[in-house]
Design an enzyme around this catalytic site. Structure first.
Site, short mmCIF file in Angstrom:
data_model
loop_
_atom_site.label_atom_id
_atom_site.label_comp_id
_atom_site.label_asym_id
_atom_site.label_seq_id
_atom_site.Cartn_x
_atom_site.Cartn_y
_atom_site.Cartn_z
N HIS A 56 35.18 25.42 85.20
CA HIS A 56 35.45 26.42 86.24
C HIS A 56 36.48 27.45 85.79
CE1 HIS A 56 33.13 24.22 89.32
NE2 HIS A 56 33.62 23.13 88.77
N ASN A 129 30.58 22.77 95.23
CA ASN A 129 29.75 23.69 94.46
C ASN A 129 28.77 24.41 95.39
OD1 ASN A 129 30.74 23.23 91.80
ND2 ASN A 129 29.55 21.35 91.66
#
Length: 499
Positions: A56, A129
Site C-alpha cells: 500500500h 480493500n
C-alpha cells in the site's frame, strides 16, 4: 516599519539571512565548515524520506465525516452509532497494494480502503480493500504472496511467472484472482469503487450479546472501471490519475460519498453455517445475510500537506472501539500483530502522537519515553500500574464476553482441510453472474496476464492454473485455454475428471 511577514528562521527559531549562498573563503574559495545553515539544509534533506510502506505504498487520502442514518443499537453499543444524525470525523486513505510509492495508481491491483474514525472511545481503524475477499486466508502466507507481487530477486522486474505460480499453487486465491482479472481490478480512480472491511469483525451490544459483522461501503458515485487498455493508456498519460481525480473533486466541492451497510450474523450461526464465516476468501451470500443500512461517509477536506497527513497516516485493524471487536478470522488475527509493528518500524514507537493518528479525546495510560515523544510524556505522573497516586481507573463496563469455540487451543490446522476446501463455487458463481461483455473482458485480462508466464516451468504452471479455471466453470476454462492458443484436446486430457 513593522510588517506582519514571517521571519526566515532555523528549526530552533534563530532568524537567518543567507539561504541561497554558502559561506566560502573568498568568492571562489572552498566552503567553510561553520556554515551551519548549509549543514542543516543538507542533513534534513537527506532524512526527508521515511521507509515506504511494504504494501500500500502509493496512496491518496482525505478527511471527512461519517453520519449515522439508521439505528443499529440492537447489534452494537459502539458510541459512533448511538444516535441518528451523529457525525464523526474521519480520515480515509486509498492505495494500490503491490506497487512502489512512485508507481502508477491505475495498475491492475486491489485498492486499499482504510478509514480512521476519531470517536470519543478512541480511534477506530477499519482497514480494508475495494474487494470483499483476499488471495489467502492464513497470515503465514502473506509475506510469500506479497513477494510474488513485487520484483523478481534475479531480474528486479515484475514477473507474471512468480504471480501465477503462487496463485496456481494456492487455489484459495481463485475468488480474488477472478475479481482482480475483471475490470474491477482497474477502477476509475478511487471515487467510483466500493470499499469493504473484508474481514469478519464482531459487534457487541448493550446486553453483551455478540454478533459477527461485515462492513460494506457502497459508492454513491456509481461503479466505474477502466478497461485493461484504458488503464494501460492512463498509466502512461497520468500515473497519478486517481490522486488527481480525488483531490480535484474535493477542491471543487464535489464531495464523494459512500453508504455504509453491514451484514450481521448471530454468533450461534457461525457454528453451523455451510461456509466458514471467518474465511477471508469467501463472501456471505446476501440472500442469507442481507445488507443493512447504517450511515453515510463523505470526504470533504483535502489535507494541507500530503506527507504530514497521507504519508504518516497509520492504520491498524488492532485499533477497535467498545462495541466493535475482532473475530477468529486468521488473516485478521495476523494483521492485529503486523500492522502496528510496521508502523513502529516506519514511523517510530510513538506514531500515535503524530497529529493524523492522534486520538482527539483524552488518552490515559502508562506508555512513556521513546523517540519523538511530544505529548509531555506524562509529566510527573506515575509510569506504572497500579499505583497510589493518580486517578486513572479501569472501567469494567467496557469488558467483552469471552469467546467459546469448543475446540482445543494450540494446534496447527490445515487451512484447506475437508470442509474448508471449496475454492471454486464462489468464483464460478461470480463468473456466471457477469454479462457477456464482462466475461469477455475477464477472459481477455486473464489471457493477457497468463501469457507472461515463461521459463522451464511454464507449461506446468499454466496447466495447474487452468485446472482451477475449469473447476470454477468449464466454459471459463475452455475460453482461457483457447485464448492461450492451447491444444484443447491435449489440454482436456490434463484437466480434472470432475469438470
Amino acid at each position: 516599519m513593522e510588517t506582519n511577514k514571517k521571519k526566515l528562521t532555523t528549526a530552533s527559531g534563530k532568524p537567518y539571512v543567507e539561504n541561497e549562498n554558502s559561506m566560502t573563503a573568498g568568492p571562489r574559495g572552498p566552503i567553510l565548515l561553520q556554515d551551519f545553515i548549509l549543514h542543516e539544509k543538507m542533513a534534513h534533506f537527506n532524512r526527508e524520506r521515511i521507509p515506504e510502506r511494504v504494501v500500500h505504498a502509493k496512496g491518496s487520502g482525505a478527511y471527512g465525516t461519517f453520519t449515522v442514518t439508521h439505528d443499529i443499537s440492537k447489534y452494537t453499543r459502539a458510541k459512533i452509532f448511538n444516535t441518528i444524525g451523529k457525525q464523526t470525523k474521519l480520515f480515509l486513505r486509498f492505495s494500490t497494494v503491490g506497487g512502489e510509492k512512485g508507481s502508477a495508481d491505475t495498475e491492475r491491483d486491489p485498492r486499499g480502503f482504510a478509514i480512521k474514525f476519531y470517536t470519543e472511545d478512541g480511534n477506530w481503524d477499519l482497514v480494508g480493500n475495494n474487494t470483499p475477499v483476499f488471495f489467502i486466508k492464513d497470515p503465514k502466507k502473506f509475506g510469500d504472496f506479497i513477494h510474488t507481487q513485487k520484483r523478481d530477486p534475479y531480474t528486479n522486474c515484475k514477473s507474471a511467472t512468480m504471480v501465477w505460480d503462487f496463485w496456481s499453487l494456492n487455489p484459495e486465491s481463485l475468488h480474488q484472482v477472478t475479481i482482480l482479472m475483471s475490470d474491477r481490478g482497474t477502477p476509475y480512480g478511487y471515487r467510483h469503487m466500493d470499499g469493504f472491511g473484508s474481514h469478519t469483525f464482531s459487534f457487541i451490544n448493550a446486553g453483551n450479546e455478540r454478533f459477527w459483522v461485515k462492513f460494506h461501503f457502497k459508492t454513491q458515485q456509481g461503479i466505474k472501471n477502466f478497461t485493461d487498455a484504458e488503464a494501460g493508456e492512463m498509466r502512461g498519460k497520468n500515473p497519478d490519475f486517481a490522486q488527481h481525480d480525488l483531490l480535484t473533486a474535493i477542491d471543487n466541492g464535489d464531495f464523494p460519498k459512500w453508504t455504509l451497510k453491514i451484514q450481521v450474523m448471530p454468533e450461534a450461526d457461525a457454528k453451523t453455517y455451510h461456509i466458514n464465516p471467518f474465511d477471508l476468501t469467501k463472501v456471505w451470500p446476501h440472500a442469507d445475510y442481507p445488507l443493512i443500512d447504517v450511515g453515510v461517509l463523505e470526504l470533504n477536506e483535502n489535507p494541507d500537506n500530503y506527507f504530514a497527513h497521507v504519508e504518516q497516516a497509520a492504520f491498524a485493524p488492532a485499533h477497535v472501539i467498545d462495541g466493535v471487536g475482532y473475530s477468529p478470522d486468521k488473516m485478521l488475527q495476523g494483521r492485529i500483530l503486523s500492522y502496528p509493528d510496521a508502523h513502529r518500524y516506519r514511523l517510530g514507537g510513538n506514531y500515535e502522537q503524530i497529529p493524523v493518528n492522534k486520538c482527539p479525546y483524552l488518552v490515559s495510560n502508562y506508555q512513556r519515553d521513546g523517540q519523538m515523544t511530544v505529548n509531555g510524556n506524562g509529566g510527573s505522573s506515575p509510569n506504572y500500574f497500579p499505583n497510589s497516586f493518580d486517578d486513572i481507573e479501569v472501567d469494567q463496563s467496557y469488558k467483552e464476553p469471552a469467546w467459546d469455540f469448543g475446540s482445543p487451543v494450540g494446534d496447527w490446522y490445515d487451512r484447506n482441510a475437508e470442509g474448508e476446501n471449496d475454492h471454486y463455487t464462489q468464483p464460478g458463481d461470480l463468473y456466471r453472474l457477469m454479462d457477456a461483455q464482462q466475461k469477455k473482458d475477464l477472459i481477455a485480462n486473464i489471457v493477457n496476464s497468463m501469457s507472461g508466464i515463461d521459463g522451464p516451468k511454464k507449461d506446468m504452471i499454466v496447466n495447474r492454473q487452468l485446472c482451477h479455471w475449469f473447476r470454477a466453470d468449464i466454459n471459463l476454462g475452455m475460453a482461457v485455454a483457447k485464448g492461450l492458443e492451447l491444444d484443447l484436446a491435449e489440454t482436456m486430457k490434463q484437466m480434472p475428471q470432475t469438470v
